[in-house]
Design a protein around this motif. Structure first.
Motif, short mmCIF file in Angstrom:
data_model
loop_
_atom_site.label_atom_id
_atom_site.label_comp_id
_atom_site.label_asym_id
_atom_site.label_seq_id
_atom_site.Cartn_x
_atom_site.Cartn_y
_atom_site.Cartn_z
N ARG A 30 52.47 43.48 40.37
CA ARG A 30 52.08 43.06 41.71
C ARG A 30 52.36 41.57 41.87
O ARG A 30 52.09 40.79 40.96
N ASN A 31 52.92 41.19 43.03
CA ASN A 31 53.22 39.80 43.32
C ASN A 31 52.31 39.27 44.41
O ASN A 31 52.06 39.97 45.41
N TYR A 32 51.85 38.03 44.24
CA TYR A 32 50.93 37.41 45.19
C TYR A 32 51.38 35.98 45.47
O TYR A 32 51.94 35.30 44.60
N SER A 38 53.20 31.02 43.47
CA SER A 38 53.40 32.45 43.25
C SER A 38 52.76 32.91 41.94
O SER A 38 52.82 32.22 40.93
N LYS A 40 52.43 36.53 39.50
CA LYS A 40 52.79 37.92 39.21
C LYS A 40 51.76 38.48 38.23
O LYS A 40 51.50 37.86 37.21
N ASP A 57 44.20 41.48 47.89
CA ASP A 57 45.18 42.28 48.63
C ASP A 57 45.80 41.51 49.80
O ASP A 57 46.95 41.74 50.16
N ARG A 60 49.09 39.70 48.94
CA ARG A 60 50.20 40.48 48.37
C ARG A 60 51.52 40.05 49.00
O ARG A 60 51.61 39.82 50.21
N SER A 61 52.56 39.96 48.18
CA SER A 61 53.85 39.48 48.64
C SER A 61 54.96 40.33 48.02
O SER A 61 54.82 40.86 46.91
N ASP A 62 56.08 40.43 48.72
CA ASP A 62 57.26 41.12 48.20
C ASP A 62 58.19 40.17 47.46
O ASP A 62 59.18 40.60 46.87
N LEU A 63 57.88 38.87 47.52
CA LEU A 63 58.72 37.88 46.86
C LEU A 63 58.60 37.99 45.35
O LEU A 63 57.51 38.18 44.81
N LYS A 64 59.70 37.84 44.66
CA LYS A 64 59.74 37.83 43.20
C LYS A 64 60.35 36.51 42.76
O LYS A 64 61.56 36.35 42.76
#
Length: 347
Positions: A30-32, A38, A40, A57, A60-64
């Motif tokens: 999960r990424n935040y 950032s 992980k 929650d 929460r982010s889709d960035l990696k």
């Protein structure tokens, strides 16, 4: 460095990293995003992820991102490894029950006998470990504010400090509500949220200074006692916080009720210290920096793990550079929210 502490940390992290790289399908990631910082978080595929993610929650982010802090969450029940024997005797005894605390050469370690959580951070490599014997036995206060010890250490590297305070706001204007237990931080922050204000936290928030002070949300939870819950009948929780005499407090995950108003980031405009009044109407009064410091510093310093000199200086400079007030909260809760909301809008 070949110290026992370094060897102990390596004995924990090396097998986790090796397995994560060889068998990524055995893990849940999960990424935040905490503003632009950032994180992980990596769980074993067998873990109950929700027990440690509901509180964050809203972040929460889709960035990696490659510069993310990576925290491995593990327990000795669902995980593949048993925690190695702790290699040194308790060296610090305090009411915080965080023993021992170790910091050297970028390695941070702390164990909490109360929750049985072990927190580790290799700051130089951006890797942390959050370990407990059994996730199913995780205390409710840990579910309400997970990873806070690791967060405190890591975000401190970026000029940010975790403070014991609630935070609400309107648009670009944020207000910090500090103080110890029983002063109404949670009740006031949820009250302000219900009145239409934005919410950033009720117990712990991150303050960062980059020319000006910014509030960064950490958790979307609120802890309310039975009397406070009567004012918010629409909030439901069957989970109780049994931490240090708080058996009557319910933990509410506010993202489930006010998702659109649980915000991540804002500028800090002022500090408003809650104070209980016996009058019906509420009012806001200006207070001195020293009075503000006395209200804010003790509970924040008490909950920091490690050296307190840095956070002491941070709060001192904060209260001397940001306007300070107190809100005398009357018996009419809506009056308090109205005063705070009007005050913030005027700012």
């Amino acid at each position: 460095m070949n110290s026992p502490e370094r060897k102990y940390f390596d004995a924990i992290i090396d097998p986790l990293l090796d397995r994560y790289q060889r068998l990524p399908e055995k893990f849940i990631t999960r990424n935040y995003l905490f503003n632009d910082l950032s994180v992980k978080i990596v769980f074993s595929a067998n873990s109950d992820v929700s027990c440690l993610t509901k509180a964050i929650d809203h972040l929460r982010s889709d960035l990696k991102r490659k510069d993310a802090l990576t925290i491995f969450c593990n327990d000795s029940i669902e995980g593949e490894f048993t925690l190695p024997f702790f290699p040194w005797a308790d060296r610090i005894s305090s009411e915080k029950k965080e023993i021992p605390y170790y910091k050297k050469d970028g390695i941070f370690m702390s164990k909490s006998p109360e929750s049985n959580v072990l927190s580790f951070l290799d700051k130089d490599n951006g890797t942390g470990v959050y370990w407990i014997t059994d996730f199913s036995k995780l205390p409710q206060y840990e579910r309400a504010a997970p990873f806070r010890t690791i967060f405190q250490w890591w975000f401190g590297s970026f000029g940010c400090e975790m403070v014991h305070a609630a935070a609400v706001g309107m648009g670009p204007h944020g207000v910090l509500m500090p103080g110890g237990g029983g002063l109404g931080k949670s009740t006031n922050s949820v009250n302000c949220l219900e009145s239409g204000m934005d919410f950033y936290g009720d117990d712990y928030v991150l303050l960062c200074k980059n020319g000006k002070y910014n509030i960064i949300s950490l958790y979307n939870t609120a802890k309310l006692d039975s009397n406070s819950m009567k004012f918010f009948p629409f909030l439901q929780s069957s989970e109780k916080d049994n931490h240090r005499g708080q058996a009557d407090k319910s933990v509410i995950f506010l993202n489930e009720y006010f998702g659109e108003r649980i915000k991540n980031y804002t500028d800090l405009k002022c500090i408003i210290v809650p104070e209980i009044s016996n009058k019906s109407e509420s009012k806001i009064e200006e207070i001195s920096a020293s009075e503000c410091f006395k209200k804010m510093a003790p509970s924040t310093i008490f909950q920091h793990i490690g050296s307190t000199k840095k956070i002491f200086k941070f709060i001192y400079e904060l209260t001397n550079n940001v306007p300070c007030y107190k809100v005398l909260s009357g018996t009419d809760l809506k009056s308090t929210a109205k005063r705070v909301k009007e005050f913030v809008e005027l700012k």
